[in-house]
Motif scaffolding. Structure first.
Motif, PDB file in Angstrom:
ATOM      1  N   ILE A 142     103.947  80.053  33.766  1.00 29.44           N
ATOM      2  CA  ILE A 142     103.912  81.499  33.952  1.00 29.44           C
ATOM      3  C   ILE A 142     103.829  82.215  32.610  1.00 29.44           C
ATOM      4  O   ILE A 142     103.098  83.191  32.448  1.00 29.44           O
ATOM      5  N   ALA A 143     104.557  81.715  31.621  1.00 26.68           N
ATOM      6  CA  ALA A 143     104.509  82.331  30.294  1.00 26.68           C
ATOM      7  C   ALA A 143     103.138  82.135  29.646  1.00 26.68           C
ATOM      8  O   ALA A 143     102.550  83.080  29.090  1.00 26.68           O
ATOM      9  N   ASN A 144     102.606  80.926  29.729  1.00 28.54           N
ATOM     10  CA  ASN A 144     101.334  80.627  29.072  1.00 28.54           C
ATOM     11  C   ASN A 144     100.144  81.327  29.710  1.00 28.54           C
ATOM     12  O   ASN A 144      99.138  81.595  29.033  1.00 28.54           O
ATOM     13  N   LEU A 145     100.231  81.632  30.997  1.00 30.85           N
ATOM     14  CA  LEU A 145      99.134  82.316  31.678  1.00 30.85           C
ATOM     15  C   LEU A 145      99.412  83.810  31.819  1.00 30.85           C
ATOM     16  O   LEU A 145      98.852  84.480  32.681  1.00 30.85           O
ATOM     17  N   ASN A 146     100.296  84.321  30.969  1.00 28.58           N
ATOM     18  CA  ASN A 146     100.558  85.765  30.884  1.00 28.58           C
ATOM     19  C   ASN A 146     101.047  86.366  32.195  1.00 28.58           C
ATOM     20  O   ASN A 146     100.656  87.459  32.580  1.00 28.58           O
ATOM     21  N   GLY A 147     101.922  85.626  32.866  1.00 31.40           N
ATOM     22  CA  GLY A 147     102.446  86.097  34.139  1.00 31.40           C
ATOM     23  C   GLY A 147     103.732  86.885  34.020  1.00 31.40           C
ATOM     24  O   GLY A 147     104.424  87.075  35.021  1.00 31.40           O
ATOM     25  N   THR A 148     104.070  87.312  32.826  1.00 34.24           N
ATOM     26  CA  THR A 148     105.298  88.089  32.662  1.00 34.24           C
ATOM     27  C   THR A 148     105.102  89.184  31.629  1.00 34.24           C
ATOM     28  O   THR A 148     104.354  89.024  30.663  1.00 34.24           O
ATOM     29  N   GLN A 149     105.746  90.313  31.866  1.00 37.02           N
ATOM     30  CA  GLN A 149     105.693  91.424  30.923  1.00 37.02           C
ATOM     31  C   GLN A 149     107.119  91.826  30.561  1.00 37.02           C
ATOM     32  O   GLN A 149     107.654  91.411  29.552  1.00 37.02           O
ATOM     33  N   CYS A 150     107.791  92.573  31.436  1.00 34.52           N
ATOM     34  CA  CYS A 150     109.196  92.912  31.144  1.00 34.52           C
ATOM     35  C   CYS A 150     110.106  91.725  31.470  1.00 34.52           C
ATOM     36  O   CYS A 150     111.184  91.578  30.899  1.00 34.52           O
ATOM     37  N   CYS A 164     105.237  95.656  36.883  1.00 27.59           N
ATOM     38  CA  CYS A 164     104.515  95.966  35.646  1.00 27.59           C
ATOM     39  C   CYS A 164     103.407  94.985  35.299  1.00 27.59           C
ATOM     40  O   CYS A 164     102.362  95.386  34.807  1.00 27.59           O
ATOM     41  N   THR A 165     103.589  93.700  35.543  1.00 28.55           N
ATOM     42  CA  THR A 165     102.597  92.722  35.108  1.00 28.55           C
ATOM     43  C   THR A 165     101.332  92.777  35.953  1.00 28.55           C
ATOM     44  O   THR A 165     100.221  92.671  35.443  1.00 28.55           O
ATOM     45  N   GLY A 166     101.482  92.944  37.230  1.00 26.76           N
ATOM     46  CA  GLY A 166     100.354  92.797  38.143  1.00 26.76           C
ATOM     47  C   GLY A 166     100.368  91.381  38.685  1.00 26.76           C
ATOM     48  O   GLY A 166     100.808  90.452  38.015  1.00 26.76           O
ATOM     49  N   TYR A 167      99.887  91.215  39.890  1.00 26.26           N
ATOM     50  CA  TYR A 167     100.069  89.940  40.578  1.00 26.26           C
ATOM     51  C   TYR A 167      99.059  88.861  40.202  1.00 26.26           C
ATOM     52  O   TYR A 167      99.316  87.692  40.390  1.00 26.26           O
ATOM     53  N   ARG A 168      97.904  89.233  39.671  1.00 31.81           N
ATOM     54  CA  ARG A 168      96.876  88.233  39.416  1.00 31.81           C
ATOM     55  C   ARG A 168      97.337  87.136  38.455  1.00 31.81           C
ATOM     56  O   ARG A 168      97.208  85.949  38.783  1.00 31.81           O
TER      57      ARG A 168
END
Length: 206
Positions: free
Chosen positions: A92-100, A137-141
């Motif tokens: 999830i971190a490597n594929l930019n699945g998190t923001q806040c 905030c991140t968006g689901y994609r």
């Protein structure tokens, strides 16, 4: 590290409240408080028919008194900066699945529960499983891409490095071990017990 919970409990106390107030496992978040957003999702497991049966639950509405005989796993039980991250956390971190990051533990634990079911999940199973988890905030994609990268028909591509990820299943040997003392507990239905609750909370931070 193993934490055993024994003794009398308040019948009104939820698992989320217990985790945040009585332990240092604060990765489990409380947002809506009514099982509507998934930020409090944790995995509970029991020994049934000679195997471990996993289920994700909303800890904000699950009374501690109903968890006798269960092993509870939060995001801290999967991985940490000290011990190394679990493949789901890492993906999830490597594929930019998190923001806040507020909702991330809930997504991680929902996916962890799905990947530990007897049948191999599909991309549609992933969508259905994460239906109850909300991100603001991140968006689901990117979140869905990270989670679908663990299934054979995910069709996920890492657009940053250009690598296509096709069903790279994580190594289940990295999962927390189910405690031996809970294998002897006979669970019939959902027993509500305030007099004596014996359970286990996984910790992979030390």
């Amino acid at each position: 590290y193993q934490r055993r919970v024994h003794g009398k409990v308040d019948p009104r106390e939820t698992l989320a409240t217990y985790l945040r107030r009585r332990t240092r496992f604060t990765g489990t978040k409380i947002a809506c408080g009514e099982a509507g957003c998934g930020a409090c999702t944790v995995d509970i497991a029991r020994w049934k028919d000679d195997r471990v049966e996993h289920k994700s639950v909303n800890a904000c509405v699950r009374p501690v008194a109903t968890l006798h005989g269960y092993a509870i796993t939060t995001t801290e039980g999967l991985g940490s900066t000290e011990k190394g991250f679990h493949p789901i956390q890492d993906r999830i971190a490597n594929l930019n699945g998190t923001q806040c990051g507020f909702c991330t533990p809930g997504f991680v634990m929902a996916m962890y529960s799905l990947l530990n079911q007897p049948a191999a999940p599909t991309a549609r199973d992933v969508e259905a499983k994460l239906d109850g988890n909300i991100c603001r905030c991140t968006g689901y994609r990117p979140i869905l891409d990270a989670c679908k990268s663990f299934v054979a028909d995910g069709g996920v591509k890492d657009y940053i490095c250009g690598k296509e990820i096709t069903g790279e299943m994580y190594d289940k040997s990295k999962n927390p071990e189910f405690p031996e003392f809970l294998k002897a507990v006979n669970i019939v239905g959902t027993r509500f017990s305030c007099e004596g609750v014996g359970t286990f909370i996984a910790d992979n931070t030390r």
